[in-house]
Scaffold this active site. Structure first.
Site, mmCIF file in Angstrom:
data_model
loop_
_atom_site.group_PDB
_atom_site.id
_atom_site.type_symbol
_atom_site.label_atom_id
_atom_site.label_comp_id
_atom_site.label_asym_id
_atom_site.label_seq_id
_atom_site.Cartn_x
_atom_site.Cartn_y
_atom_site.Cartn_z
ATOM 1 N N ASP A 143 -2.039 -5.449 -4.008
ATOM 2 C CA ASP A 143 -2.198 -4.204 -3.239
ATOM 3 C C ASP A 143 -0.863 -3.485 -3.050
ATOM 4 O OD1 ASP A 143 -4.876 -4.681 -3.168
ATOM 5 O OD2 ASP A 143 -5.083 -4.558 -1.001
ATOM 6 N N HIS A 182 -6.842 -3.700 -5.068
ATOM 7 C CA HIS A 182 -6.539 -2.278 -5.291
ATOM 8 C C HIS A 182 -5.794 -2.043 -6.595
ATOM 9 C CE1 HIS A 182 -7.793 0.061 -1.694
ATOM 10 N NE2 HIS A 182 -7.878 -1.162 -1.178
ATOM 11 N N HIS A 227 0.805 -1.228 0.000
ATOM 12 C CA HIS A 227 0.000 0.000 0.000
ATOM 13 C C HIS A 227 0.841 1.283 0.000
ATOM 14 C CE1 HIS A 227 -4.067 -1.443 -0.062
ATOM 15 N NE2 HIS A 227 -3.847 -2.283 0.930
#
Length: 518
Positions: free
Chosen positions: A236, A269, A209
């Site tokens: 992600d 994501h 992230h």
């Protein structure tokens, strides 16, 4: 013992006393009475009980505060995903529709609508033309790093040092790297085939992230990727953190240099719909203003070509979210992953007018395929048996230990490694140690909120989990109590911000529940 009497030599001789040593009578030592010993032991025991009770109360208070802060963070995170995706209502219909008549799935057809007027060849040409690195000029004032084909190990190491110094890479070179990544990704199967026979070890990294400091710490502790030190990055990579672009570039360059020993799995994501809300799109707009459209368009296309899972030594399945009651490797291998520009809105060609939607074109197989993708990237394990829609996130499913046993037995696997959930220690086992969650972004919710972790898979040896916590050198290490206090403070602040942003909606709900304002 002896007491000594000394003669004072500064006085006249007549007044001086002779030195003598006189023994002092020793007092016989008496043994303490039994009652005194008992009182002393009782006092010691009472003190121990008081200290233990105080410590347990402090520990209980600490645990309550920690769990409360953790619950606030998770509810805010998943509520944001629900609000963004609007996925729950039609996901329920989807789970029902795959076992019923396809004519009942009109609601799904409306959501899946994503028309495309370009053929695959025309789309390829259009992408190459609009995102070509050659269309971007390098300013004479640019003093940063330079990258050229072929991309080598030296470029990778130079980028690490440059990003550590806070330097940025020119948009021309970013486009160059992304096109190379896309070219390699297009050749890959849906599931990466990974082996430990040559390297003897494979490292699996979970959610990062946008936390560049965590990636650099992993490289420092575990070594840089190489043919002898392969890595799987389990999705992600971007969003939430402030250095997603640098993170994606470094991993991409490692993938280009070692295409057979660095593996990329797509996460939930890696989706432009989520990038819009969770920061990656804003980061690109901020760092590459004039070239942001080209970069966003190319990133969106790269996501669709990323594999959705990896299989280590034919028995350890690695995917971002998880599995479900319909997980089937034969079906996963046949998925045309390139049509899933967004997992939430596949590029099925559906007419624009609702009344003209050809329901028969959305076959049961097509819906099942979409569910396979959703489950791999969005699902979470639960302690109870069964499989049900993931109402908490709004997408994917919850699957229980019975589903894990069934899928492992069906495919002759021994372990499922997934990410997708922040864990306080950076990892977590469930379902009888048959499912392992790995989360590699430390300090995810706030400083000190959680550790990061990665896992090393060895050939014919038990796996090894390595935990870490990225901290700045200038920051004094926090005590456990200070960490909880800081995390709690940040959680309450975030909660108050949500209350303030949704004040009108909250007041409306309060009036419905309490019309008399009692």
């Amino acid at each position: 013992m002896f007491a000594e009497r000394w003669i004072c030599f500064c006085c006249p001789q007549a007044h001086k006393f002779q030195r003598s040593i006189v023994p002092i009578e020793q007092v016989p030592s008496s043994k303490p009475s039994k009652s005194r010993v008992k009182k002393k032991s009782d006092l010691t025991l009472s003190s121990v009980i008081i200290i233990q009770s105080w410590f347990r109360r402090r520990q209980a208070l600490f645990e309550i505060r920690r769990k409360a802060a953790w619950t606030i963070y998770q509810n805010i995170e998943y509520a944001g995903e629900q609000d963004q995706l609007k996925l729950y209502n039609f996901f329920l219909d989807l789970m029902q529709a795959v076992t019923k008549d396809p004519r009942e799935v009109l609601v799904i057809a409306k959501v899946l609508r994503r028309s495309s007027s370009l053929s695959a060849t025309a789309e390829e040409l259009e992408l190459a033309e609009t995102t070509s690195p050659e269309t971007v000029n390098i300013e004479p004032s640019y003093k940063g790093l330079h990258v050229q084909l072929p991309i080598k190990k030296e470029h990778f190491e130079a980028l690490i040092l440059g990003f550590q110094r806070g330097e940025s890479l020119h948009a021309r070179y970013v486009l160059l790297i992304l096109h190379e990544v896309r070219r390699i990704l297009k050749r890959l199967p849906n599931v990466n085939v990974v082996s430990t026979h040559q390297s003897t070890c494979v490292t699996v990294v979970g959610d990062l992230h946008g936390s560049l400091s965590d990636l650099l710490l992993i490289f420092h502790k575990n070594g840089l990727p190489s043919n002898e030190n392969p890595y799987i990055f389990n999705g992600d990579i971007v969003d939430r953190g402030s250095q997603s672009i640098e993170l994606f570039i470094l991993i991409s360059v490692a993938f280009i240099v070692y295409p057979t020993n660095v593996y990329l799995n797509r996460g939930n994501h890696e989706d432009h719909v989520l990038n819009l809300r969770y920061g990656f799109m804003k980061e690109i707009l901020r760092k590459y203003k004039s070239q942001s459209t080209k970069l966003l368009h190319l990133f969106e296309n790269i996501y669709r070509w990323m594999p959705v899972a990896s299989l280590i030594d034919d028995h350890i399945f690695v995917t971002h979210g998880g599995i479900s009651d319909i997980t089937d490797m034969s079906k996963i291998n046949r998925i045309q992953r390139s049509q899933y520009v967004s997992i939430l809105s596949p590029s099925f060609v559906i007419p624009e007018t609702d009344e003209q939607v050809p329901i028969h074109s959305l076959s049961n197989d097509q819906l099942l395929e979409w569910r396979q993708m959703l489950d791999l990237l969005w699902s979470d394990p639960k302690q109870e048996n069964g499989c049900e829609p993931n109402t908490y996130r709004g997408g994917g499913c919850y699957w229980g230990p019975d589903i894990t046993d069934r899928v492992l037995k069906k495919h002759n696997w021994s372990l499922i490694i997934r990410s997708h959930e922040c864990k306080e220690e950076g990892f977590d086992y469930c379902h009888g140690k048959k499912v392992l969650t790995i989360f590699s972004a430390s300090n995810y919710y706030a400083v000190g909120s959680n550790r990061g972790a990665y896992v090393k898979i060895f050939e014919n040896q038990p796996l090894a989990i390595v935990q870490f916590l990225a901290t700045k050198n200038t920051v004094k290490p926090l005590t456990l109590w200070e960490r909880v206090s800081h995390v709690e403070e940040q959680a309450l602040r975030n909660l108050m911000e949500k209350f303030s942003a949704n004040q009108c909606r909250l007041m409306k709900e309060f009036r419905l529940k309490d019309p008399h304002q009692s």
